[in-house]
Write an enzyme that holds these catalytic residues in place. Sequence first.
Site, PDB file in Angstrom:
ATOM      1  N   PHE A 136      20.854  40.081  13.966  1.00 41.06           N
ATOM      2  CA  PHE A 136      22.010  39.232  13.683  1.00 41.06           C
ATOM      3  C   PHE A 136      22.489  38.553  14.959  1.00 41.06           C
ATOM      4  O   PHE A 136      22.530  39.176  16.031  1.00 41.06           O
ATOM      5  CB  PHE A 136      23.184  40.065  13.157  1.00 41.06           C
ATOM      6  CG  PHE A 136      22.934  40.809  11.885  1.00 41.06           C
ATOM      7  CD1 PHE A 136      23.280  40.261  10.656  1.00 41.06           C
ATOM      8  CD2 PHE A 136      22.374  42.078  11.906  1.00 41.06           C
ATOM      9  CE1 PHE A 136      23.072  40.968   9.473  1.00 41.06           C
ATOM     10  CE2 PHE A 136      22.163  42.791  10.737  1.00 41.06           C
ATOM     11  CZ  PHE A 136      22.509  42.234   9.515  1.00 41.06           C
ATOM     12  N   ASP A 137      22.892  37.286  14.847  1.00 38.91           N
ATOM     13  CA  ASP A 137      23.715  36.657  15.870  1.00 38.91           C
ATOM     14  C   ASP A 137      25.124  37.221  15.713  1.00 38.91           C
ATOM     15  O   ASP A 137      25.443  37.877  14.720  1.00 38.91           O
ATOM     16  CB  ASP A 137      23.693  35.140  15.664  1.00 38.91           C
ATOM     17  CG  ASP A 137      24.552  34.395  16.676  1.00 38.91           C
ATOM     18  OD1 ASP A 137      24.724  34.896  17.805  1.00 38.91           O
ATOM     19  OD2 ASP A 137      25.085  33.320  16.319  1.00 38.91           O
ATOM     20  N   GLY A 138      25.990  36.968  16.698  1.00 38.29           N
ATOM     21  CA  GLY A 138      27.346  37.498  16.636  1.00 38.29           C
ATOM     22  C   GLY A 138      28.344  36.528  16.024  1.00 38.29           C
ATOM     23  O   GLY A 138      28.714  36.634  14.855  1.00 38.29           O
TER      24      GLY A 138
END
Length: 303
Positions: A136-138
């Site tokens: 996941f990106d943040g």
Amino acid sequence: METNKASNAPDDKGVGDGPAGKRGPMTIAVSEILLINMEKPGVAFPFIKALVNVNDHFHKLHPDSEFPFHIALMTKNQAQEQHIRNHLNKLGHAAAIMFPNDTNNKGDKSSVEKERLACVEIPPPSTDQIQLRVAFDGDNVLFSQDPESAKAIHGLESFKQNEDEKQDVPLREGPLKCFLEALVNMEKKFHAKHPNENCPVQTFLVTARNPVFSGTRVLKTLKSWGLELTQAFFLSGTPKGPPLSMIQPHIFFDDRKMHVNEGLELGVVSALVPYGIGYETDKEAKEEEANHGDKQGNSVSIN
């Protein structure tokens, strides 16, 4: 692909919330072309295969519980349903997939928008590991777009100051926090039963944030949510390709097209999350480019 919302605390009844708020499995809905394409496994098939593997492992540990994932095929082509079912039978996974005639799910995009479900766009290609690995990106993925908006409006230095001053204030939830939550809950259950065995679920954070001036708030936010990922990468704006190459996830979620493309170039399924200021900026740039091309195409040259 769409997912329903997940719950907080793990128990033996399931990992997600049903439509009435009751605890139950998380439903992953996938379109037919992503599952079976031209009579071959589609781009999302390895991801779905890994989810089925998690279900199998979970059932062995908790035989009286529901599967953590319900996988639903989204299709409006009822005539093709049996054809798809036959191909999945050959691949050994038809029994793990819910079809439209088995449920009330008709694969209607309007229902997805009405229920505000998390959704992503998945281009090819994919990986074929059995262990489910999700990256996941943040910002704008696990977390809300507030910090990104502040950076866009006031600049990087203001963003640094804001994140430092608010490092003890948890970030707001992003669109895919619910999915991470369900995965982490399953990790906890596996480790509770077999603490010394490798878990079939692994989760990763791959963010452009700096570990010093903006990473602290992220870590404190995850801790306040009770979520611990397998590994976190704080890249300080450097390319995301190297860690993705090392992780080899089944799927990577990001809100920026350039990061999605980085993953695709490495053969990683990279899903674009249509949320936040980064996505809107990319969308506007694409529209402007298209409009510019139209103007050029309509111009007349007089010699």
